[in-house]
Design an enzyme around this catalytic site. Structure first.
Site: not given
Ligand code: G3H
Ligand code: 13P
Ligand code: ZN
Length: 325
Positions: A56, A95, A191-192, A267, A269-270
């Protein structure tokens, strides 16, 4: 200017074509540091999965653009070392690129793929910005991801509570107007770690995905915000001093269905952040006298590796496809 091909990296074109044909999705795992990169490369090389290393704008600021370029180059050599032969296909992807300048700079520093996220702009502005990035990127054979629709959740510290689902009626015009190589869509992921309100039915709009697929058959679709927020990790965090209340993610079952469809990139990430945090909190709680970073970053790296292996084998289905012809 560094060309990604000289670093041993690949763009997403062939990866997506194979994923589409094979009915699986390529993992796009975010990284900011060495331990995350090691875990991703170990997990994906051992399971023979292609991988997208995702950075990112915030990660680029955190890790430094020059270090990142060498880390990605190192990742290719590291994968070769682990496999004892050929490295897995590795793409270095920006990203949520926020501007033409960020995308251009990443391309000049060896990225093989960029996302230009114009989703918060009006339709025509999104098209114009995305097209500008595509025109620059394609000169270097760098692939571009665009986005239509808006995800709820937290992105670069900006929080939005509202989803704006991608409108299937707009996708053909967006593709024709931009020339993008893949399209990120909003179908209820976010997200998150707090994707759904407690007590609600946590489902994504697979019906919209289907409608989009019918409009653009065979075109690679990307799903952002695809962490599942494993409850065993949330429990470990909370039992060891953390305070994560009502953290809820996307079910693995729904992601499996998406991966079998035109969704070619997922995707995550979290979930990695949760795995690292759980492992580190556990060491800090159980061994308060420990102060060697290797003694907590090591277990965090091991936990991450296991998580990624689980994803590629059991959720995305990309394991075993690294060397497909
Ligand atoms: O979509 C956002 C990714 O999880 C990256 O997050 O901007 O905090 O690095 P970041
Ligand atoms: P998660 O927060 O669900 O892991 O989503 C990550 C993402 O979409 C990165 O672009
Ligand atoms: Zn995202």
């Amino acid at each position: 200017m560094v060309n990604y091909k000289d670093l041993g990296l690949v763009n997403t074109r062939e990866m997506f074509a194979k994923a589409m044909k094979g009915g699986y999705a390529i993992p796009a795992f975010n990284f900011n540091n060495m331990e995350q990169l090691q875990a991703i490369i170990q997990a994906c090389t051992e399971t023979e999965s292609p991988v997208i290393l995702q950075v990112s704008k915030g990660a680029r600021q955190y890790a430094n653009q020059t270090l990142l370029r060498y880390m990605a180059q190192g990742a290719v050599e590291y994968s070769r070392e682990i496999s004892g032969g050929k490295p897995i296909p590795i793409c270095l992807h920006l990203d949520h690129g926020d501007s033409f300048e960020t995308c251009k700079s990443c391309i000049e520093y060896g990225f093989s793929s960029v996302m230009i996220d114009g989703s918060h702009f009006p339709f025509e502005e999104n098209i114009a910005l995305t097209r500008k990035v595509v025109e620059f990127a394609h000169q270097y054979d760098v692939t571009v991801e665009g986005e239509l629709g808006k995800l709820a959740g937290v992105e670069d510290d900006v929080k939005s509570d509202d989803h704006v689902f991608t409108q299937p009626s707009e996708v053909q015009a967006f593709l024709a107007g931009t020339g993008v190589d893949s399209l990120a869509i909003a179908i209820g992921t976010s997200h998150g770690a707090y994707k759904f309100k407690p007590g609600t039915d946590p489902k994504i709009r697979l019906d919209i995905l289907k409608e989009i697929e019918e409009k653009i058959p065979g075109f690679p679709i990307v799903l952002h915000g695809s962490s599942s927020v494993p409850q065993d990790l949330v429990k470990i965090i909370n039992e060891n001093g953390g305070k994560l209340k009502d953290a809820i993610g996307i079910s693995e079952e729904q992601l499996r269905l998406a991966a079998k469809s035109a969704v070619c990139k997922i995707n995550i990430d979290s979930d990695g952040r949760l795995a690292m945090t759980a492992a580190i909190r556990k060491v800090f709680n159980e061994k308060p006298a420990e102060f060697d970073p290797r003694k907590y970053l090591g277990p965090a790296r091991d936990a991450l590796k296991e998580l990624y292996k689980h994803k590629v084998i059991n959720v995305l289905g990309s394991a075993g496809h690294a060397y497909d012809k």
